[in-house]
Write a protein that holds these residues in place. Sequence first.
Motif: not given
Length: 279
Positions: A209-215, A230-242
């Motif tokens: 799993l990877l979180a992108w620096p600064f999104g 990596y099977v999933a990566t993460f940004t910074i966005q203000a909403h629920h994951a769906g």
Amino acid sequence: MKKLHLLVLALVVSVVAVSLSVASVPKKAAPAPPPAPSVRQEVGVPILLYHRFGQTVADGMTMKTSVFESHLKYLKENGYKVIPLRQLIDWYQKRGPAPAPKSVVIVEDDAHKSVYTDMLPLVKKYNVPVTIFTYPSAISNAKYAMTWEQLRELKKTGLFDIQSHTFWHPNFRKDRKKMTPAEFEKSVNTQLKKSKERLEQQLGGKVDLLAWPFGIHDDYLLQKAAAAGYVATFTIQAHHAGPADNIMKLPRYLLINSDQGKAFAQIVSGAALKRDVVF
């Protein structure tokens, strides 16, 4: 004979009266059909992102430890359940059931030393799982970061999962502007692969799993992340994951100290106004 006629007439009248009486009784209503099964609530899980904690707000990314505890207390008292991030990912990969309504995920970026001093005691107190995204170059090197021993101690609690935040937290947008395409590709490969290798070497377990620096991310970076394992990566966005979200760019709420009381309640319920995060 006359008496016989009268008797027959009385009998006929009696029968007619009974028939009319029976006809006047309303028929019993047919049983109502069972209610249709309710539609299952669509999955929507807020991923709450924290950075560092303290007794005072030293900077925009610092949250008072007391505010963080108020978040945990609110979740507990209002029927929310903090689930491991991996449980959400398993659902996206069709390897597990959908998270229950009012599920919440807690993550932290950077492995700041206050995670060990301030966050750890509260995580134990409220018994909630947390995923830490860290960049290994800082561990046991930078004064603000935790040590490898501290990270191992966190893992031993069974409440913490340690995942990648690249190797040294670059700004890929700036790097692309100042590097040649070949240099940029080499740098990206280093950031993605070296982080994964170092974390697995030092802590064991699977790092995918990877979180992108600064999104910061784009199609090229997403492809590179997938190629690196990596099977999933993460940004910074203000909403629920769906269901509509791509597993390779899942949203997270960047929380700050002012996210208290009603503001926090609106975030976890999905009623908060969207706010853009720009770096």
